[in-house]
Structure formats: C-alpha cells, structure tokens
Design an enzyme around this catalytic site. Sequence first.
Site, PDB file in Angstrom:
ATOM      1  N   TRP A 241       1.044   6.136  -1.309  1.00 27.35           N
ATOM      2  CA  TRP A 241       0.572   6.813  -2.275  1.00 27.35           C
ATOM      3  C   TRP A 241       1.569   6.947  -3.711  1.00 27.35           C
ATOM      4  CZ3 TRP A 241      -3.065  11.530  -2.507  1.00 27.35           C
ATOM      5  CH2 TRP A 241      -4.092  10.820  -1.819  1.00 27.35           C
TER       6      TRP A 241
ATOM      7  N   TYR B 162       0.880  -1.253   0.086  1.00 27.43           N
ATOM      8  CA  TYR B 162      -0.252   0.277   0.136  1.00 27.43           C
ATOM      9  C   TYR B 162       0.714   1.211   0.076  1.00 27.43           C
ATOM     10  CZ  TYR B 162      -3.348   3.237   1.464  1.00 27.43           C
ATOM     11  OH  TYR B 162      -3.784   4.595   1.549  1.00 27.43           O
TER      12      TYR B 162
HETATM   13  N1  MGD Z   1      -1.723   7.339  12.826  1.00 22.66           N
HETATM   14  C1  MGD Z   1      -2.158   7.716  11.448  1.00 22.66           C
HETATM   15  N2  MGD Z   1      -1.794   7.286  11.543  1.00 22.66           N
HETATM   16  C2  MGD Z   1      -2.292   7.104   9.198  1.00 22.66           C
HETATM   17  C3  MGD Z   1      -3.028   7.960   9.252  1.00 22.66           C
HETATM   18  C4  MGD Z   1      -3.796   8.375  10.503  1.00 22.66           C
HETATM   19  O1  MGD Z   1      -5.133   9.611   9.884  1.00 22.66           O
HETATM   20  N3  MGD Z   1      -2.985   8.905  11.118  1.00 22.66           N
HETATM   21  N4  MGD Z   1      -3.495   8.561   8.015  1.00 22.66           N
HETATM   22  C5  MGD Z   1      -3.299   6.635   6.899  1.00 22.66           C
HETATM   23  C6  MGD Z   1      -3.658   7.647   5.549  1.00 22.66           C
HETATM   24  S1  MGD Z   1      -5.422   8.092   5.532  1.00 22.66           S
HETATM   25  C7  MGD Z   1      -2.645   7.354   4.551  1.00 22.66           C
HETATM   26  S2  MGD Z   1      -3.468   7.139   2.527  1.00 22.66           S
HETATM   27  C8  MGD Z   1      -1.123   6.605   4.833  1.00 22.66           C
HETATM   28  C9  MGD Z   1      -0.423   6.931   3.985  1.00 22.66           C
HETATM   29  O2  MGD Z   1       0.332   6.559   3.814  1.00 22.66           O
HETATM   30  P1  MGD Z   1       1.465   6.010   2.500  1.00 22.66           P
HETATM   31  O3  MGD Z   1       0.910   6.497   0.818  1.00 22.66           O
HETATM   32  O4  MGD Z   1       2.478   4.690   2.601  1.00 22.66           O
HETATM   33  O5  MGD Z   1       2.512   7.038   2.691  1.00 22.66           O
HETATM   34  P2  MGD Z   1       3.380   8.315   2.047  1.00 22.66           P
HETATM   35  O6  MGD Z   1       3.850   9.295   2.935  1.00 22.66           O
HETATM   36  O7  MGD Z   1       2.390   9.061   1.071  1.00 22.66           O
HETATM   37  O8  MGD Z   1       4.658   6.902   1.362  1.00 22.66           O
HETATM   38  C10 MGD Z   1       4.973   6.714  -0.370  1.00 22.66           C
HETATM   39  C11 MGD Z   1       5.952   6.623   0.317  1.00 22.66           C
HETATM   40  O9  MGD Z   1       6.754   6.028  -1.713  1.00 22.66           O
HETATM   41  C12 MGD Z   1       7.556   7.136  -1.697  1.00 22.66           C
HETATM   42  N5  MGD Z   1       7.945   7.027  -3.671  1.00 22.66           N
HETATM   43  C13 MGD Z   1       7.343   8.777  -4.445  1.00 22.66           C
HETATM   44  N6  MGD Z   1       6.982   8.791  -5.518  1.00 22.66           N
HETATM   45  C14 MGD Z   1       8.009   7.378  -5.136  1.00 22.66           C
HETATM   46  C15 MGD Z   1       7.953   6.445  -6.441  1.00 22.66           C
HETATM   47  O10 MGD Z   1       8.000   6.706  -7.739  1.00 22.66           O
HETATM   48  N7  MGD Z   1       9.055   5.080  -6.607  1.00 22.66           N
HETATM   49  C16 MGD Z   1       9.150   4.151  -5.221  1.00 22.66           C
HETATM   50  N8  MGD Z   1       9.460   3.438  -5.954  1.00 22.66           N
HETATM   51  N9  MGD Z   1       8.273   5.440  -4.248  1.00 22.66           N
HETATM   52  C17 MGD Z   1       8.382   6.369  -4.120  1.00 22.66           C
HETATM   53  C18 MGD Z   1       8.249   7.702  -1.048  1.00 22.66           C
HETATM   54  O11 MGD Z   1       9.392   8.216  -0.550  1.00 22.66           O
HETATM   55  C19 MGD Z   1       7.604   7.405   0.192  1.00 22.66           C
HETATM   56  O12 MGD Z   1       7.790   6.808   1.050  1.00 22.66           O
HETATM   57  O13 MGD Z   1      -1.597   6.437   5.518  1.00 22.66           O
HETATM   58  C20 MGD Z   1      -2.077   6.239   7.524  1.00 22.66           C
HETATM   59  N10 MGD Z   1      -1.922   6.754   7.964  1.00 22.66           N
HETATM   60  N1  MGD Z   2      -2.167  18.461   3.641  1.00 23.40           N
HETATM   61  C1  MGD Z   2      -2.072  17.088   3.069  1.00 23.40           C
HETATM   62  N2  MGD Z   2      -3.888  16.716   3.272  1.00 23.40           N
HETATM   63  C2  MGD Z   2      -3.875  15.489   3.155  1.00 23.40           C
HETATM   64  C3  MGD Z   2      -3.381  14.620   3.210  1.00 23.40           C
HETATM   65  C4  MGD Z   2      -2.101  14.805   3.517  1.00 23.40           C
HETATM   66  O1  MGD Z   2      -1.279  13.667   4.249  1.00 23.40           O
HETATM   67  N3  MGD Z   2      -1.503  16.264   3.714  1.00 23.40           N
HETATM   68  N4  MGD Z   2      -3.556  13.176   3.101  1.00 23.40           N
HETATM   69  C5  MGD Z   2      -4.804  12.887   2.050  1.00 23.40           C
HETATM   70  C6  MGD Z   2      -5.361  11.793   2.615  1.00 23.40           C
HETATM   71  S1  MGD Z   2      -3.979  10.010   2.119  1.00 23.40           S
HETATM   72  C7  MGD Z   2      -6.440  11.597   3.128  1.00 23.40           C
HETATM   73  S2  MGD Z   2      -7.023  10.033   3.485  1.00 23.40           S
HETATM   74  C8  MGD Z   2      -7.097  12.688   3.622  1.00 23.40           C
HETATM   75  C9  MGD Z   2      -7.633  11.957   5.156  1.00 23.40           C
HETATM   76  O2  MGD Z   2      -8.683  12.686   5.837  1.00 23.40           O
HETATM   77  P1  MGD Z   2      -9.058  13.068   6.776  1.00 23.40           P
HETATM   78  O3  MGD Z   2      -9.724  11.941   7.841  1.00 23.40           O
HETATM   79  O4  MGD Z   2     -10.133  13.770   6.726  1.00 23.40           O
HETATM   80  O5  MGD Z   2      -8.172  13.863   7.336  1.00 23.40           O
HETATM   81  P2  MGD Z   2      -7.590  14.089   9.362  1.00 23.40           P
HETATM   82  O6  MGD Z   2      -6.711  15.619   8.853  1.00 23.40           O
HETATM   83  O7  MGD Z   2      -7.539  12.357   9.128  1.00 23.40           O
HETATM   84  O8  MGD Z   2      -8.669  14.460  10.036  1.00 23.40           O
HETATM   85  C10 MGD Z   2      -9.768  15.311   9.692  1.00 23.40           C
HETATM   86  C11 MGD Z   2      -9.666  15.823  11.557  1.00 23.40           C
HETATM   87  O9  MGD Z   2     -11.221  14.872  12.172  1.00 23.40           O
HETATM   88  C12 MGD Z   2     -10.851  15.434  13.071  1.00 23.40           C
HETATM   89  N5  MGD Z   2     -10.930  14.365  13.593  1.00 23.40           N
HETATM   90  C13 MGD Z   2     -10.800  13.302  14.268  1.00 23.40           C
HETATM   91  N6  MGD Z   2     -11.293  12.624  14.856  1.00 23.40           N
HETATM   92  C14 MGD Z   2     -12.317  13.466  15.040  1.00 23.40           C
HETATM   93  C15 MGD Z   2     -13.927  12.260  15.844  1.00 23.40           C
HETATM   94  O10 MGD Z   2     -13.979  11.925  16.581  1.00 23.40           O
HETATM   95  N7  MGD Z   2     -15.244  13.665  15.365  1.00 23.40           N
HETATM   96  C16 MGD Z   2     -14.746  14.465  15.033  1.00 23.40           C
HETATM   97  N8  MGD Z   2     -15.732  15.373  14.775  1.00 23.40           N
HETATM   98  N9  MGD Z   2     -13.178  14.491  14.661  1.00 23.40           N
HETATM   99  C17 MGD Z   2     -12.933  13.687  14.593  1.00 23.40           C
HETATM  100  C18 MGD Z   2      -9.771  15.714  13.398  1.00 23.40           C
HETATM  101  O11 MGD Z   2      -9.314  16.899  14.146  1.00 23.40           O
HETATM  102  C19 MGD Z   2      -8.804  15.814  11.712  1.00 23.40           C
HETATM  103  O12 MGD Z   2      -8.436  17.266  11.704  1.00 23.40           O
HETATM  104  O13 MGD Z   2      -6.268  13.962   3.459  1.00 23.40           O
HETATM  105  C20 MGD Z   2      -5.717  14.058   2.371  1.00 23.40           C
HETATM  106  N10 MGD Z   2      -5.350  15.114   2.740  1.00 23.40           N
HETATM  107 MO    MO Z   3      -5.488   8.310   2.636  1.00 18.78          MO
END
Ligand code: MGD
Ligand code: MGD
Ligand code: MO
Length: 774
Positions: free
Chosen positions: A120, A118
């Site tokens: 991005w 998994y």
């Molecule tokens: N506690 C907590 N944990 C969370 C979340 C949270 O809300 N709370 N959010 C979750 C969510 S929504 C997501 S989507 C995940 C994200 O988790 P990931 O998608 O695993 O996070 P990224 O940092 O985007 O990792 C992408 C990696 O790909 C590498 N990369 C970029 N381009 C390329 C390429 O062209 N080739 C190769 N081989 N590598 C490349 C980057 O250097 C990086 O190391 O994290 C989750 N983890």
């Molecule tokens: N700048 C930036 N933007 C991103 C990303 C990033 O890494 N950086 N990641 C992208 C990705 S992969 C994803 S999946 C989306 C994620 O999108 P979201 O999941 O919506 O993003 P988060 O910032 O994890 O959460 C949004 C807010 O939910 C609130 N929250 C947490 N728990 C609760 C709760 O129990 N109740 C309520 N009401 N609120 C709560 C927190 O205050 C938090 O700031 O964002 C995307 N956008």
């Molecule tokens: Mo995500």
Amino acid sequence: MTIRQPLYHSSHWGAFSAIQQEDGLAIAPFPGDPDPSPILKNIPAALTHPARLSRPLIRRGWLEDGPGPDARRGSDDYVEMDWEQALELAAGELKRLGAGDPDSPAANHGRHVFGGSYGWSSAGRFHHAQSQVHRFLNMAFGGYVASVDTYSTAAGSVILDTVAGNSGRISREGCWWEHIRETTELVIAFGGLPIRNLSVSPGGSSQHIARDCIAAALKRGCHIVSVSPLRDDIGGADEITRYQPRPATDVAMMIGMAGHLLARDLVDHAYIAKYTSGWEAFRAYLEGTTDGQPKTPDWAEAICGVPASEIRALAEEAARKRTLVTVGYGLQRAENGEQPIWMGLALSAMLGGGSRKGAGFTYAIGSMGNHGKPQLSVPLPTLPQGYNKSGDFIPVARISDLLLNPGADYTYRGKTRRYADIRLVYWAGGNPFHHHQDLSRLRQAFSRPDTVIVHDSVGTATTAHADIIFPATITAERDDIGASAGDPYLMPMQRLAAPFGEARDDYDIFCDLSARLGCREAFSENRSSREWLAHLYGKTEEAMRRRGFDVPDFDGLMQGGPLPLPVSDTPSMMEAFHTDPVAKPLDTETGKILFHSELVASSGLPGHPAWIEPQEWLGGALAQTHPFQLVANQPFGRLHSQLDFGATSMAGKIDGREVARLNDADAARLGIAEGDVIRIFNARGATLAAARPSAEVLPSVVQLSTGAWYAPRDIDGTGLACVNGNPNAVTADRPASPFSQGCAGQICLVSIEKLTGDIPPAVPHEEILRKRGA
Ligand SMILES: Nc1nc2c(c(=O)[nH]1)N[C@H]1C(S)=C(S)[C@@H](COP(=O)(O)OP(=O)(O)OC[C@H]3O[C@@H](n4cnc5c(=O)[nH]c(N)nc54)[C@H](O)[C@@H]3O)O[C@H]1N2
Ligand SMILES: Nc1nc2c(c(=O)[nH]1)N[C@H]1C(S)=C(S)[C@@H](COP(=O)(O)OP(=O)(O)OC[C@H]3O[C@@H](n4cnc5c(=O)[nH]c(N)nc54)[C@H](O)[C@@H]3O)O[C@H]1N2
Ligand SMILES: [Mo]
C-alpha cells in the site's frame, strides 16, 4: 524546517492539517470529516522514530560473498554505506541482470526480475512507491515479472469478474451508503460493517460517512443484520441483529436461505429469467438432484451453527423487504473464498436483485472506505508506469511458490501458466513479511534469489531479508497530491518536515539509478518532482476547466486548501445493466449474471456456487488437533504494519505485544486471564500474544489482527515463535482455489496455550533490523 501555519496533508486513513509544536507535529483532522480516524494519532511518531532508516545499508553476507542464494537473509547484519557507493552496487547488480538497454536480448525484458512489489505504501499520487518501481523497471529492463490482483481481494475479484463482469466496478460504483441511509429495508452484511475498516481508503479519505449512515438507517427503521464471528464487527446499536456462524461456513448459511426461498416459492423468477443464466443447474444443486442432499436450513445449521429457524426467518424477511446483500473481503481471503461472494450475488438474484434502488448486491461495502460512494467525473492525477514487455505475472499471493518453484506449472482463471526463474527481487512500498502467509516458508523463499533490493523508511522485517536497503522519505517529507476514487476532494499534501537523515524520495533514488543505467531521460522525462506534480495535476485541472469549473493552477492548489471534485451522475454498471440488459450486457459468458459458469466448471470447481468443505474449519478433522479458528483480520489502530510504533497502535498492545481476543468461557476453561501471554500455534509455526477474554468473540475462535512486526525468536522447548504477535507466523500459504490463486490468510486452525516460566519480551521496532557495524 519549522512550520507555523497549518499545512494540509493526507493519508490512507484521512486528510488532516499539521502544525509544528514544541513537542512535535500536532495533527488536526480535516474539518469536513464527520468521523475522523483514530489512526491519525500514529503520524507524529513517524518523523523521528528510532526505527527510521537514515543511510543506505548493505547486508554483510552479500557484501562479502557477492550475489547468490543465501539462507542468512533474515539473520544477517548490515553495513552502512554512503549513497554513491550503495547506488553503484545496486546499479552494477541491475546491469549484471540485463538492465540498461531494454531492447538488448540480455535485458530479457526483466524476466528474471520480480517487481510485483505489492503493498500500500502511502497516499500521494506521484510519490507512490509501487508506481515508481514499476515505471523504473519498465524503463531499465523493458519489463519485469509483475503481480495481479491484491491481498485484499483476489478470490472475490476473480469470481465476480467471471460471473458478474467487473468486480472493481461492482465495489466502487453506485451510491450504496446513500441508499442504506434512505431506502434499504434490510441490510445483510456478511463480515459485518466494521467502522474500524472503513477508516481506510486507498489514496485517502476526506469524509468518513459510514457511522452516520448506519445510525440514520437504523433510525428510519432499516433492519441491519451483521454476520460475523465477532459481534463487534459492526458499531454498538442494540437494534442490530448479529449472527455468528462458524468461520468459513457463511456459504452454507446462504445456501440454506436459498433452499428455503425455493421451497416456499419465494424466488423472483421474473428477475432470474431476465437478468441471469444457469439457474437450472443451481436449482438442481439446491434440490439435491445432483448430490442427493436437499439444501435445507437444517442442512445449513449442521454446518454453520446458526439455528435453522433463524435461517428460515431471515430468508422470509429478505423476500418481503427491499434487501441489500453485501459480503466483505474477509470471507474470500480464505479457502474456497470464491464461494461466499458468488453465493451472496446468487442469493440477491433470487430475491429480485438490483432492479430496485437500495436492493441487490454490493461487494465489500464494509471493507473499504471508498466503496459505495458516488464516482468522480474527472480523472485523478496518475503517474504513467510505462509498458511491461515481459507480459509475465503471478497471482499476487503466489510469491513464495514463485521463488521456491521456478519453472513449475500452476493454474489461474482456467489457464495453465509457468513460474519464472527469479534472480532479483525489487520491493518498494510494501511489506511481504507483514502481508504474506506462513512466514517461515517466505523466509525460505527469500533465500533463493541472487539479490533483494528494498526501499522503505523504516527497518521492517522485509528490510531484514534484503541485501540492499535504500532509506526512503515519508509523505510528510515531500509535496504530493492526495486523491482516491470516490472521494470528493483533491488534497494538497504539503511537505511538513525535512527528510530524516539522508533519506531520499523513491523518485530520486530511481533517478539516480536510471542515470547509472543510461535511462534517466526515459524514466524522469527530465522533470523534477515538482514538475511531475504540476504535469499530473494538469490533467485533472484541464478536465475540470473543460466542464466549466473555476480551478486553481498547481501553485494555487498547493497553497490553497482541498479542491472539491465534481461527482458523476453516470449510472453504475449494474444500474445500466438493470435498465437494459440487452443494450448494456455484463462482460460474462452470457452477458448476464451467472448462476453457472462454464469457465469455473472447467477449472475443477463446481460450476455454480457451492459449499465445499475446507481443510481448516471447526467442523473438520484437523480441528481435533487444533481446536481454535484464528481470525487474522485488519487492525483497529493502524493500517497493516504501517506506523505500528505510533500512539494509537501502541495503546492497543500490552507490554508492546499484540492482543489476541478469545471467548471468555474458552479463556476460563484454559485458565487464561487478561494480559496473560499465550502461545498460538500449529504445525507451521507459533506466535505469542497477550490474551483478552471477551464476550464479543464466538467460542472456539481467537482473533489476532495483522500488523505486529515479525520477530521470530527461539522459545525454550517449543521452537520458533514470533514474539510480537504477527499472525502470519501460523497462517497457511494455500491458495483460495486453483481458479483464483487468492490469498487465504484470514483464517486458519490453531491451538492455544498459556505461556509460563520465562516469557521473552516483545522486540522493539528499532531492533527488527540489525544495523550493527558501520
Ligand atoms: N493473515 C493475514 N494477512 C494479511 C491480511 C489478512 O487479512 N490476514 N490482509 C492482507 C491485505 S488486505 C493487505 S492489503 C496486505 C497489506 O500489506 P502491505 O501493503 O504490504 O502492508 P503495509 O504495512 O501497508 O506495507 C507498506 C510498506 O510500505 C512502506 N512505505 C510507506 N510509504 C512508503 C514510501 O513512500 N516509500 C517506500 N519505499 N515505502 C513506503 C511502509 O513503511 C510499509 O513497510 O496484507 C495482507 N495480509
Ligand atoms: N483500521 C484499518 N482499516 C483497514 C485496514 C487496516 O489495516 N486497518 N486495511 C484495509 C484493507 S487493505 C482492506 S483489504 C480492508 C479489508 O477489509 P475486510 O477484509 O472486510 O477486513 P477484515 O478485518 O480482514 O475482515 C472483516 C471481518 O470479517 C470477519 N470474518 C472473517 N472470516 C469470516 C467468515 O468466515 N465469515 C464471516 N461472516 N465473517 C468473517 C472477521 O471477524 C473480520 O473482523 O480493510 C481496510 N481497512
Ligand atoms: Mo487490503
């Protein structure tokens, strides 16, 4: 390679053009973007940062002792190797596990290979690392153990698939931002509408429209209500109403609203009869027939902390107005994360749902920049991944369970499944030591396989747990095509720089491995990267020509500018359903929106949306020991862990360490001032952060965004802590429920203390991976 003309390129957080100047790459946002993301400023550092990987690396212990489970992963050092030798080693190991002849019994269709991988990775439709690794494993083994759902949304997707038919279509389809701007009278946004998050869309975003739409809606008199523990989860305007329930209790607040609607006879029974099923079961729960507890606003207040009078007023206003209910992803990344999503849908149905424009329910419009925008009417270029004959998969967030418990049973969507026995893990384009919960447990899990192969451009904590590391190029070093569902431009992504050191494109690495495994022709179809790009673009080009558009050929696209794409006027799934629920039923048990689901009920959960007390919340027993709720949300200054060393990301840190915000009264009580280093801990682990007292944060909440690079170090007297501030050192690797098995990493209970004495410094990015002897 020197570029003098501005060249177009794209990232998940925005399209841009670049030109090389004395002091590096100068980036200018795409002129058509009304609100470009500050994350663009991270890009210049990517070209030559010392964390970049220039040569293949092999873990010393693996090289000396051969493949096998090894607890040294994560603390071992690495030996540089030339490409030929490193590719030979990797190919030899892939062959040992059955690669090379997908149809031989030994290949076993990759049943011992985890390629769920998994992540991005980067924007770009062809050089998309996940698609590349999947295609490669399908060609080399005939399959692999895959992953389903996402860390973004799993509990929410699984429940909406079940009770409303198709979660992806609910999120993406429809023109909700336009409706908010023009017609909606009340928006109730659970999880807020964080502009920070809306900078990002998977695949790219040429136009950031949320800020303008919110401002225009407010000006028109639309009432916007943000429900979040963080007051600034929505832009600044004073007119916005902000409620701050305790984290994890929104479902009680919504149920309290629902109970009040029922008591005041404000329920739209005509809508319920025509478009939903199972109402009586839910009604019985609201009235307390099933559990003796009527679900009143007072009941809700005791759980969520929002005054009952406000719950009543909001319910009545919602019944009077054209109301849109939206629930963010963040709420479902939690224990019982299904419930607030299902309940948001149920609440909107009681209000008369989506039969009026601008009213109803939409999933996570505040979470992703491409939600609630018109869809495209032409297909986007997409790399075919081949066919996975293994048929095996895990719910994505069960990676540690998979590696630690081969052969164990678990449930998913009401079925019992069994974990495979994984010997090889292949990861490209993701960073599990960023994204997974309880990283100490993930470290144990990563000690289990025989071999771990990772491609990345930089030395992340995941590479530091690999045996074979291949250095990959970044998008700036290759040509590609940028596009995203719901984004109205196809972006030429032109190469801006020569590859760093000996880094190679993921595609070329897989071509080289395929050649050694005898499947090069199947993998590459004898196309160069450029031929693939032209081939994939050809599908979009042809579809546009058929619709009568004048479109450039591939060379014309790459040399010209962004190509506008036609948008679709086909009604969304929900619009079609509301127009004719009999002819266009939803893909659910009854064809309608479900207040009650047999499948959910047979999976050990209540059959209707319900308040289920989680283990880690501020009203529970564990809060006596760990009195703070950690909110580990998305970072403002970067995408996940990507380019954490870039200018915007670094500007948000203090002494290279991530900042944690807590309520100023809590900080004063604990003697914590701005910049003090605090230790955030629980029984699973600890992480260090720089403190920032703030009035925006609900008392008893501490917010530490994800993305700091994991660096566990021994702290005198208290054991291991991540010194850079990665929250996943303390989050729980506990599924949202046995139904969805979704990631529940957003919140967990912690304690906080101010660190005194010798405070260990943050570990720089280039020191995460120990590249010692050559
Ligand atoms: N506690 C907590 N944990 C969370 C979340 C949270 O809300 N709370 N959010 C979750 C969510 S929504 C997501 S989507 C995940 C994200 O988790 P990931 O998608 O695993 O996070 P990224 O940092 O985007 O990792 C992408 C990696 O790909 C590498 N990369 C970029 N381009 C390329 C390429 O062209 N080739 C190769 N081989 N590598 C490349 C980057 O250097 C990086 O190391 O994290 C989750 N983890
Ligand atoms: N700048 C930036 N933007 C991103 C990303 C990033 O890494 N950086 N990641 C992208 C990705 S992969 C994803 S999946 C989306 C994620 O999108 P979201 O999941 O919506 O993003 P988060 O910032 O994890 O959460 C949004 C807010 O939910 C609130 N929250 C947490 N728990 C609760 C709760 O129990 N109740 C309520 N009401 N609120 C709560 C927190 O205050 C938090 O700031 O964002 C995307 N956008
Ligand atoms: Mo995500």
